[in-house]
Scaffold this motif. Structure first.
Motif, mmCIF file in Angstrom:
data_model
loop_
_atom_site.group_PDB
_atom_site.id
_atom_site.type_symbol
_atom_site.label_atom_id
_atom_site.label_comp_id
_atom_site.label_asym_id
_atom_site.label_seq_id
_atom_site.Cartn_x
_atom_site.Cartn_y
_atom_site.Cartn_z
ATOM 1 N N PRO A 147 27.349 25.602 4.324
ATOM 2 C CA PRO A 147 28.601 24.900 3.986
ATOM 3 C C PRO A 147 29.776 25.855 3.751
ATOM 4 O O PRO A 147 30.884 25.598 4.221
ATOM 5 C CB PRO A 147 28.245 24.154 2.704
ATOM 6 N N GLN A 148 29.516 26.965 3.076
ATOM 7 C CA GLN A 148 30.594 27.913 2.768
ATOM 8 C C GLN A 148 31.208 28.496 4.037
ATOM 9 O O GLN A 148 32.413 28.714 4.118
ATOM 10 C CB GLN A 148 30.072 29.063 1.885
ATOM 11 N N PHE A 181 35.229 13.534 -2.627
ATOM 12 C CA PHE A 181 34.294 12.437 -2.819
ATOM 13 C C PHE A 181 34.936 11.299 -3.607
ATOM 14 O O PHE A 181 35.872 11.524 -4.381
ATOM 15 C CB PHE A 181 33.051 12.937 -3.570
ATOM 16 N N ILE A 198 35.216 23.888 5.603
ATOM 17 C CA ILE A 198 35.495 22.461 5.600
ATOM 18 C C ILE A 198 35.689 22.036 4.137
ATOM 19 O O ILE A 198 34.903 22.424 3.281
ATOM 20 C CB ILE A 198 34.323 21.673 6.224
ATOM 21 N N GLY A 199 36.736 21.274 3.875
ATOM 22 C CA GLY A 199 36.970 20.763 2.526
ATOM 23 C C GLY A 199 36.504 19.326 2.444
ATOM 24 O O GLY A 199 36.602 18.582 3.423
ATOM 25 N N MET A 200 35.981 18.925 1.288
ATOM 26 C CA MET A 200 35.522 17.550 1.169
ATOM 27 C C MET A 200 35.911 16.968 -0.185
ATOM 28 O O MET A 200 35.831 17.632 -1.205
ATOM 29 C CB MET A 200 34.004 17.492 1.363
ATOM 30 N N LEU A 222 26.147 19.561 3.917
ATOM 31 C CA LEU A 222 25.487 19.255 2.651
ATOM 32 C C LEU A 222 24.126 18.612 2.883
ATOM 33 O O LEU A 222 23.297 18.556 1.987
ATOM 34 C CB LEU A 222 26.360 18.315 1.802
HETATM 35 P P1 ADP Z 1 25.271 24.214 -5.533
HETATM 36 O O1 ADP Z 1 24.153 23.808 -4.617
HETATM 37 O O2 ADP Z 1 25.899 25.521 -5.186
HETATM 38 O O3 ADP Z 1 24.959 24.116 -6.989
HETATM 39 P P2 ADP Z 1 26.721 21.698 -4.889
HETATM 40 O O4 ADP Z 1 25.482 20.883 -4.943
HETATM 41 O O5 ADP Z 1 27.912 21.278 -5.646
HETATM 42 O O6 ADP Z 1 26.507 23.233 -5.310
HETATM 43 O O7 ADP Z 1 27.174 21.835 -3.374
HETATM 44 C C1 ADP Z 1 26.258 22.140 -2.363
HETATM 45 C C2 ADP Z 1 26.990 22.908 -1.316
HETATM 46 O O8 ADP Z 1 28.099 22.156 -0.820
HETATM 47 C C3 ADP Z 1 27.558 24.218 -1.833
HETATM 48 O O9 ADP Z 1 27.136 25.235 -0.968
HETATM 49 C C4 ADP Z 1 29.060 24.058 -1.803
HETATM 50 O O10 ADP Z 1 29.705 25.215 -1.333
HETATM 51 C C5 ADP Z 1 29.270 22.931 -0.823
HETATM 52 N N1 ADP Z 1 30.380 22.108 -1.273
HETATM 53 C C6 ADP Z 1 30.539 21.572 -2.488
HETATM 54 N N2 ADP Z 1 31.697 20.914 -2.572
HETATM 55 C C7 ADP Z 1 32.278 21.033 -1.350
HETATM 56 C C8 ADP Z 1 33.505 20.580 -0.797
HETATM 57 N N3 ADP Z 1 34.393 19.891 -1.519
HETATM 58 N N4 ADP Z 1 33.777 20.867 0.491
HETATM 59 C C9 ADP Z 1 32.896 21.572 1.221
HETATM 60 N N5 ADP Z 1 31.734 22.027 0.749
HETATM 61 C C10 ADP Z 1 31.431 21.786 -0.516
#
Ligand code: ADP
Ligand code: ADP
Length: 225
Positions: free
Chosen positions: A72-73, A81, A77-79, A52
């Motif tokens: 990230p995809q 918060f 990895i799961g996250m 991220l």
């Molecule tokens: P976007 O930029 O697509 O609007 P976000 O800001 O929510 O979305 O997330 C940024 C990136 O982090 C995205 O590519 C998303 O796939 C990844 N991401 C979001 N939540 C998670 C999570 N729980 N675990 C892993 N990666 C995540």
């Protein structure tokens, strides 16, 4: 070779170094806690592992593959918060299904897998509710389900219990540990709470001011090297 191996990871924001030369490993199915005072760089470290936020230098080997260049995809990895970060205008089941829809899974598979993870976090009866109709603990369980539904190789938990009151915190703590063991899921858990670290972890990595100052099991934390 370790399941996860973090090598010489560095991160700064402008001229400010956030962490330096971070080195640690985790074996498959291990529950590792990153413990340290607020502001020491734990959260930034997790965000870097999830992709991220970019690192300045270093290597993160997950099952032998350097994930630093991956989106990230692609990292699998799961996250979770501290703040849940659920979509407020989606029901519980749609929140949980989101990642699978992005992966274009067939509707029947999505439905089955969402059902499975909601069962795992004991929220089957809440599938049609919206986040504002849930308690904080329930919201965090939805967030956990959402992070598990894509079957990640690594689970990152960033102070997931900190916003909850004491009784709920204990319950969710036990639930996280049960699920983590059941799935044999390699997990990094970030906290500033020493008791949480001691009760949950296979191993504790102690951080201070952007550096790892100790790394071992709970007992070794209290023994000087
Ligand atoms: P976007 O930029 O697509 O609007 P976000 O800001 O929510 O979305 O997330 C940024 C990136 O982090 C995205 O590519 C998303 O796939 C990844 N991401 C979001 N939540 C998670 C999570 N729980 N675990 C892993 N990666 C995540
Ligand atoms: P912890 O999770 O241990 O509380 P953080 O990783 O949140 O620590 O923060 C570590 C340091 O990095 C803090 O001094 C914080 O102010 C700083 N920091 C975090 N995010 C940013 C950012 N986006 N830009 C600049 N500084 C940041």
């Amino acid at each position: 070779m370790s399941y996860l191996s973090v090598n010489q990871l560095n991160k700064s924001y402008g001229p400010t170094s956030i962490f330096q030369d971070i080195d640690f490993t985790a074996s498959e199915g291990e529950f590792v806690t990153l413990l340290g005072p607020s502001g020491c760089g734990k959260s930034t470290l997790l965000r870097c592992l999830a992709g991220l936020t970019p690192v300045d230098s270093g290597q993160v080997l997950l099952q032998g593959q350097d994930i630093v260049p991956l989106t990230p995809q692609k990292r699998s990895i799961g996250m979770v918060f501290q703040s849940y970060a659920l979509f407020p205008n989606m029901t519980v089941e749609r929140n949980v299904a989101f990642g699978l829809k992005m992966q274009k899974l067939a509707a029947a598979d999505i439905q089955r897998r969402v059902g499975e993870v909601l069962e795992l976090v004991e929220l089957n009866d809440y599938a049609k509710r919206y986040p504002h109709q849930l308690s904080g603990g329930q919201c965090q369980r939805v967030a956990l389900a959402r992070s598990l539904v894509t079957r990640p190789r690594l689970l990152l938990l960033d102070e997931p219990l900190s916003a909850l009151d004491a009784r709920i915190r204990r319950h969710l703590r036990d639930q996280i540990r049960r699920i983590q063991k059941e799935l044999n899921l390699t997990t990094l858990f970030v906290t500033h709470d020493q008791e949480e670290a001691l009760t949950l972890s296979d191993r504790i990595v102690l951080m201070n001011k952007g550096k790892i100052v100790q790394n071992g099991n709970a007992e070794s934390l209290y023994t000087q090297p």
